[in-house]
Every structure is written in structure tokens, then in C-alpha cells.
Design an enzyme around this catalytic site. Structure first.
Site, PDB file in Angstrom:
ATOM      1  N   SER A  51     -11.053  -0.671  -1.622  1.00 14.58           N
ATOM      2  CA  SER A  51      -9.825  -0.739  -0.824  1.00 14.58           C
ATOM      3  C   SER A  51     -10.110  -1.174   0.599  1.00 14.58           C
ATOM      4  O   SER A  51      -9.233  -1.727   1.271  1.00 14.58           O
ATOM      5  CB  SER A  51      -9.136   0.631  -0.785  1.00 14.58           C
ATOM      6  OG  SER A  51      -8.488   0.911  -1.989  1.00 14.58           O
ATOM      7  N   ASP A 111       0.847  -1.195   0.000  1.00 15.15           N
ATOM      8  CA  ASP A 111       0.000   0.000   0.000  1.00 15.15           C
ATOM      9  C   ASP A 111       0.880   1.241   0.000  1.00 15.15           C
ATOM     10  O   ASP A 111       2.058   1.170  -0.356  1.00 15.15           O
ATOM     11  CB  ASP A 111      -0.923  -0.042   1.222  1.00 15.15           C
ATOM     12  CG  ASP A 111      -2.285   0.572   0.947  1.00 15.15           C
ATOM     13  OD1 ASP A 111      -2.340   1.803   0.747  1.00 15.15           O
ATOM     14  OD2 ASP A 111      -3.283  -0.165   0.920  1.00 15.15           O
ATOM     15  N   HIS A 169      -4.026   5.689   3.889  1.00 17.42           N
ATOM     16  CA  HIS A 169      -4.729   4.600   3.218  1.00 17.42           C
ATOM     17  C   HIS A 169      -4.252   3.246   3.727  1.00 17.42           C
ATOM     18  O   HIS A 169      -5.048   2.384   4.125  1.00 17.42           O
ATOM     19  CB  HIS A 169      -4.510   4.719   1.709  1.00 17.42           C
ATOM     20  CG  HIS A 169      -5.356   3.798   0.885  1.00 17.42           C
ATOM     21  ND1 HIS A 169      -4.978   2.498   0.613  1.00 17.42           N
ATOM     22  CD2 HIS A 169      -6.546   3.988   0.258  1.00 17.42           C
ATOM     23  CE1 HIS A 169      -5.906   1.924  -0.138  1.00 17.42           C
ATOM     24  NE2 HIS A 169      -6.868   2.809  -0.373  1.00 17.42           N
TER      25      HIS A 169
END
Length: 537
Positions: A458, A69, A285
Site C-alpha cells: 500500500s 482508499d 491509511h
């Protein structure tokens, strides 16, 4: 001061707000991704029910899950106790103690930095990088220019990419202008109200000075009513920044950050580059994804991850922009070489530079019995019809199909709202998306030991990665392919038609029309099936 071009903002405001700012605004139920439909009324993963019943008094083994990521905060209060630690490495001594080629890789590795500690934050879209390569050769080509068959194919692709690029550039310019205008109008209204965080009532009582303010008020009132001004303005700011970053970095032909890494980018076989900073300049994220998978359960802080006996390995390979195939391939290999049994990949792109190098890495990981979980994408598109990378289809140098990697699960996103079960943004595909999982309003960890709700496929992929980790923990003799088979066979089937976005309109379809299994991942049913099969194994 609002100029005449602000009218352009209001013409398209409703559609843009719907597509970006207004995705699933209503507050979800806390920890809903782990709840059960029968007990709690939401199509969660039934994780809590599984732990309370099927897994009660059972002991699991520790499973390493790699999060490829944009970065993970290793010392987050709800993650620090579940971060993978490379026992063969001594922290901070500047020596590759375990001889794996990566110095001080205590919690993972960062393929987006250099040995001096500098890191890439922004990068182009792959589309831009490919166009930058092709332009010198094809920008001056005329219909009369002689080309061989290979060059003709390349030129046709170049033309398609150019059209796509111009459309994206137009959308980004429009988005930046529109959101910038909205911010400017709202800022002016806030100043007039004289309160930095106005309430919905204050906006209702405000007398608009012109048509621009009147139109903006119609939007802001409903949004503030639902989520409060601070949250609304934060999302508005993020939307403006999103389009601004597209223009500054993602779509900017003159921007190229790869020199920071200092590798020989054209050498896809190169493995050793980067640094040990796995959080990087923006780990929001990846930290959120990591928390969904394995944030410490039942510790009275934050939230509960899906898996209990898990260690999170952070592998940074995804910038703000499109990830590069070389980095993704190396990230997959690093994870597989260092003991990961599940890899979560919450990223993707529409174009590819070197698919074979990723295919080879995927095959390499699967030979090491690793299960790869991948997010289907957030474009409301049919993945059967559009190109999406990475994917489990192997190709040769000419792009011909060479088979499929079986230890791969492609995940679409669902909402807690049964009336809008399939997330409005989620991609789908009868042949390409295996199943769906919770991906809307997911509350999880973010940097600075904070928490936030995010939405996307995601977020759906790591719920499935967490489920895979549970099965591999409590039933360790199952192979990666067997774990995939259990997860897919145990989905909750949905008999009613669901709403999806197709060509900017709503359409009702059966879940079996838009996914391979026609169902939603469910931990309770998966563990129930795993337990039954394990006794016969």
C-alpha cells in the site's frame, strides 16, 4: 489472571509475532523512499536526485492524482495545500452546483456513506458476503442431490470458500486469543514494575513470577530495545484489534453494514449515492498514501511527497474489511470524470462479486487516458498462482479472458535494508507484478496532522503513482501507456538473488523470477528516459 489456556498463546507466539508484529522493525532512514542508492546507500526512488539535477529550473503542469482508499484528511498541515478542489462546486450549500450528480464534492467523494452524513467503517470480507448469498441454496446439499453443471460448479466453489472461511476463522480466533494473552501478561508485568513505560533495562531486571512471564519477557525485551515500549505496545494493541475486528466484522456472518449507505446494492449500474465526507471515520491509511504521493515538498514540516505539481483527489471506497466492486467501479469512474490522470489503488481482495463492473470502469478510465497504479498485496504470495482483485484482466460473464488493460502498473514492496531487499510481506509474480518500489518503514502523513511509519505494498504503490505524476507533469504529451512504458523500462535491475517468503520459508530468487521487469522503480532514470524520448515526440 492468566488461566491455563494462556499456554496456547506461547506455543504459537513466535510465528505470529514474526508474521505481524515483527515486520521490518529496525528504524529506517528518514525520507528513504526518495533517496538514491549511489548517494545514500538505499534503493529509494532517487526522487531528490532527480529534482536537484534533471528537473532543476524546469516547470511542470499540475496533475490530479486520485487516491481511492479509506479516507484522506483534507486539512492536514502537509496536505491541505495540495488537495484537489472542485471549482464548479460551492462548499456546504447542499446543492450539486456543477451538475455531476454529487452534492458538495469539493475534494472528492465518499461512496461509503449516506446523505445524512452516516458512514460505513467496517465491512465483511468478500468471502463472507458471497457465502451469505450461497448458503441458503447449498448448505443442505448432499452427494446425492441432483445438480446441473452450473450448480455443480457453484457448489464446488461454495465448498472451497467454506474451507477457506473456516481456516480464516480459526486463525482469527487464535490470533485474538494469543495477542490478548500477551497483552494481559505484559500489563501484569508493567504493574509489577510500577512504571507505565518501562525501559528494556527494567524488563531485563524484572524477575519473572512464572513461565508465562518468562516467555513474554523474552519477546518484550528485544522489541522494547529496538523501538521503545510505547511503540511496541501500540503495535501489540493494533495486532489484537486486527484479529478482534476480524471476528466482530470481517468474518461475522451476522454483521452487514451496507444498509447505512442506502443504495440498491444489487444494481451495479447505480452511480449516485454516498456523501462528501472523504476522510470518514478512519482516514489513517488513505492519508498516509496521499502524503507519499504529494505531501508538500521542502516546506520544513513533515515529509516530502514524491510529486511536486500534484493535486490529491480523495475518493473513499475502502472500508475496514473488503471493498465492494460496485464502489470501486464508481470510484474509478468518478476520478476519471473529474480530471484525474493517475489513480492510486492501495487495496485488494481474494474474492470478487462483480468483476465485470470493475473491468468496465477500468476500461472507461483507460479510454480517458488514466494510468492506474495498484498494490500487489501483503500475503507473501505469488500472484501468478492466487486470485487477486482488482486486476487488469478483463473477463466476460462466464469468466473467460477478454484481454488486458494496458495502462495499469502492479507494484510490490522493497525495504531500505539491502540484505532484506524484498519486503517479507510483499506479494510477487513473474507474470503479474510489474516492478517493486519502497514500501517498508515509510514515514508519511496520518490524521490530526500527525506522521507515522507504515509498511505495505500500500505504501509502494503511491511512490510509483507519485513518479507517474512527475512524468505526466513535466512531459504532458505522453499518454498513460507511454508513462507506464517509461517507468517499466527505467527500473534499476538487481543482479543478485533476493530473499522472499514462500510457503512460510525463505527462498532466494532473482528479481526477474518474481516480476515482469526484474527491477525497482527509479525516478532519476525514468525522467532521464522521458526527457530523451520527449525530444523525439
Amino acid at each position: 489472571m492468566i488461566n491455563k489456556t494462556s499456554i496456547l498463546f506461547f506455543v504459537l507466539l513466535t510465528s505470529i509475532t514474526t508474521s505481524l508484529l515483527a515486520q521490518e522493525y529496525k528504524a529506517g532512514i528518514a525520507n528513504w523512499q526518495n533517496l538514491d542508492f549511489v548517494e545514500d546507500g538505499v534503493h529509494g526512488l532517487s526522487t531528490e536526485k532527480a529534482y536537484r539535477t534533471l528537473l532543476k529550473n524546469k516547470q511542470g503542469e499540475t496533475v490530479i492524482v486520485a487516491v481511492i482508499d479509506g479516507g484522506v484528511q483534507t486539512d492536514h498541515e502537509d496536505l491541505k495545500d495540495v488537495m484537489w478542489v472542485n471549482q464548479g462546486e460551492v462548499a456546504g450549500n447542499g446543492i450539486d452546483d456543477d451538475g455531476n450528480g454529487y452534492i458538495d464534492d469539493i475534494h472528492g467523494w465518499n461512496f461509503l456513506g449516506n446523505a445524512d452524513g452516516e458512514n460505513v467503517r467496517y465491512d465483511n470480507l468478500e468471502l463472507v458476503r458471497l457465502l451469505r448469498e450461497l448458503q441458503p441454496k447449498y448448505i443442505s446439499v448432499l452427494p446425492s442431490t441432483p445438480l446441473d453443471e452450473k450448480e455443480k460448479r457453484a457448489f464446488n466453489e461454495y465448498q472451497k470458500m467454506t474451507t477457506d472461511y473456516m481456516a480464516k476463522l480459526k486463525q482469527a480466533r487464535r490470533g485474538e486469543l494469543n495477542y490478548g494473552m500477551l497483552k494481559e501478561v505484559i500489563d501484569s508485568i508493567v504493574v509489577s514494575i510500577g512504571e507505565p513505560t518501562p525501559t528494556a533495562a527494567q524488563f531485563r531486571n524484572y524477575k519473572a513470577k512464572n513461565k508465562n512471564e518468562s516467555r513474554a519477557l523474552r519477546i518484550v525485551q528485544s522489541e522494547v530495545e529496538e523501538k521503545g515500549f510505547e511503540k511496541f505496545y501500540e503495535e501489540l494493541d493494533e495486532a489484537f484489534e486486527y484479529y478482534s475486528n476480524q471476528l466482530k466484522y470481517h468474518l461475522n456472518m451476522d454483521f452487514d453494514s451496507r444498509h447505512i449507505v442506502g443504495d440498491n446494492y444489487e444494481d451495479s449500474s447505480e452511480r449516485i449515492y454516498g456523501n462528501a465526507d472523504i476522510e470518514g471515520p478512519d482516514g489513517k491509511h488513505g492519508t498516509h498514501v496521499a502524503g507519499i504521493i504529494g505531501a508538500v515538498r521542502n516546506n520544513s514540516i513533515g515529509m516530502n511527497g514524491v510529486a511536486d505539481h500534484v493535486l490529491i483527489m480523495g475518493v473513499r471506497a475502502v472500508p475496514d474489511g473488503d471493498e465492494r466492486d460496485k464502489d470501486v467501479a464508481n470510484a474509478i469512474r468518478y476520478a476519471a470524470d473529474n480530471g484525474a490522470k493517475v489513480i492510486n489503488m492501495s487495496f485488494g481482495k481474494a474474492y470478487v462479486k462483480d468483476k465485470q463492473v470493475v473491468d468496465d470502469a477500468v476500461q472507461y478510465a483507460m479510454e480517458k487516458d488514466v494510468l492506474l497504479i495498484h498494490a500487489a498485496g501483503n500475503d507473501s504470495k505469488d500472484n501468478d498462482e492466487i486470485s487477486s482483485y482488482p486486476n487488469p484482466i478483463y473477463v466476460d460473464s462466464l469468466g473467460f479472458n477478454q484481454g488486458k488493460g494496458e495502462a495499469w502498473i502492479e507494484v510490490g514492496a522493497t525495504s531500505w535494508d539491502e540484505n532484506d531487499l524484498i519486503a517479507s510481506f510483499s506479494n510477487y509474480g513473474k507474470q503479474t507484478v510489474d516492478l517493486f518500489a519502497p514500501g517498508v518503514d515509510i514515514y508519511s502523513t496520518v490524521p490530526d496532522s500527525e506522521y507515522d511509519e507504515l509498511s505495505g505494498t500500500s505504501m509502494a504503490a503511491p511512490t510509483v503513482a507519485g513518479l507517474a505524476a512527475i512524468i505526466r507533469s513535466y512531459y504532458p504529451r505522453f499518454t498513460a501507456v507511454e508513462v507506464k512504458d517509461i517507468i517499466l523500462r527505467s527500473v534499476v535491475k538487481i543482479d543478485n538473488k533476493v530473499k522472499i517468503r514462500q510457503d512460510n520459508t525463505n527462498k532466494r530468487v532473482y528479481l526477474s523470477d518474481i516480476s515482469i521487469t526484474g527491477g525497482i522503480a527509479n525516478a532519476y532514470k525514468a525522467i532521464e528516459l522521458a526527457d530523451k524520448l520527449y525530444k523525439d515526440k
